[in-house]
Design an enzyme around this catalytic site. Sequence first.
Site, PDB file in Angstrom:
ATOM      1  CB  CYS A  48      -1.074   0.005   1.036  1.00 44.95           C
ATOM      2  SG  CYS A  48      -2.176   1.304   1.390  1.00 44.95           S
ATOM      3  CG  ASP A  50      -0.726   3.975   5.541  1.00 45.83           C
ATOM      4  OD1 ASP A  50       0.188   4.225   6.326  1.00 45.83           O
ATOM      5  OD2 ASP A  50      -2.081   3.850   5.634  1.00 45.83           O
ATOM      6  NE  ARG A  52      -0.606   4.353   8.859  1.00 49.70           N
ATOM      7  CZ  ARG A  52      -1.928   4.053   9.128  1.00 49.70           C
ATOM      8  NH1 ARG A  52      -2.383   3.959  10.507  1.00 49.70           N
ATOM      9  NH2 ARG A  52      -3.053   3.528   8.158  1.00 49.70           N
ATOM     10  CG  HIS A 107      -1.429  -1.400   5.764  1.00 48.10           C
ATOM     11  ND1 HIS A 107      -2.097  -0.402   6.602  1.00 48.10           N
ATOM     12  CD2 HIS A 107      -1.622  -0.881   4.658  1.00 48.10           C
ATOM     13  CE1 HIS A 107      -2.350   0.687   5.946  1.00 48.10           C
ATOM     14  NE2 HIS A 107      -2.390   0.312   4.454  1.00 48.10           N
ATOM     15  CB  CYS A 110      -5.684  -0.407   4.728  1.00 47.42           C
ATOM     16  SG  CYS A 110      -5.642   0.024   2.959  1.00 47.42           S
TER      17      CYS A 110
END
Length: 203
Positions: A48, A50, A52, A107, A110
């Site tokens: 992803c 993302d 993080r 994850h 999400c």
Amino acid sequence: MHAIQTLGPQHDLSDGVARFQREVFPAKAELFARLAGAHDPTALFIGCSDARVVPELITQSEPGELFVVRTAGNLVPAYGPDPDGVTASIEYAVSVLGVSAVVVCGHSGCGAMTALAEGADLGAAGSVARWLRHADASVARTAETGPGRLPALIRENVRAQLANLATHPAVARALAAGTLGLHGWVYDIPSGGVSDVGPVPAP
């Protein structure tokens, strides 16, 4: 050479570059010298976008070991006649670089899956809404309701994207030849745990 502009108060990226050049690069100078003339990653990691989720950190991989594709929701469109960046990257990693493994990693928390699980109104984000249609099969296969829906959807989405991945000719050829393995993971941000989603469903 022009100085790198400061991008914001939270994290000065130019300071990060300077620290890399001063502290990190010299310690790995031999590795970078080899990488200047060689590109032979062992795995394609599809994760992803993302911030993080950092593939190299999670897997403790050195530069050059992972070929990374990051998309919102770690979505992999099924193969189609119109070329796109995700398809081109998959084909390059498998057919040209010859990676031996592909990991699709979802994850916890999400944002893309949360929007789908909660039926969020994406009217003001039309491109996001259209992109998330690549997760329609994931939503259809998730029967859970209530608090368990999001974790179930995240796992099912990884499995559905693996099925989409298998529709790509380069991947199908490598799977048939026995030179490629597909793996589905879910990374749990608060614990650092990584779990396997199990067998890949048929596309």
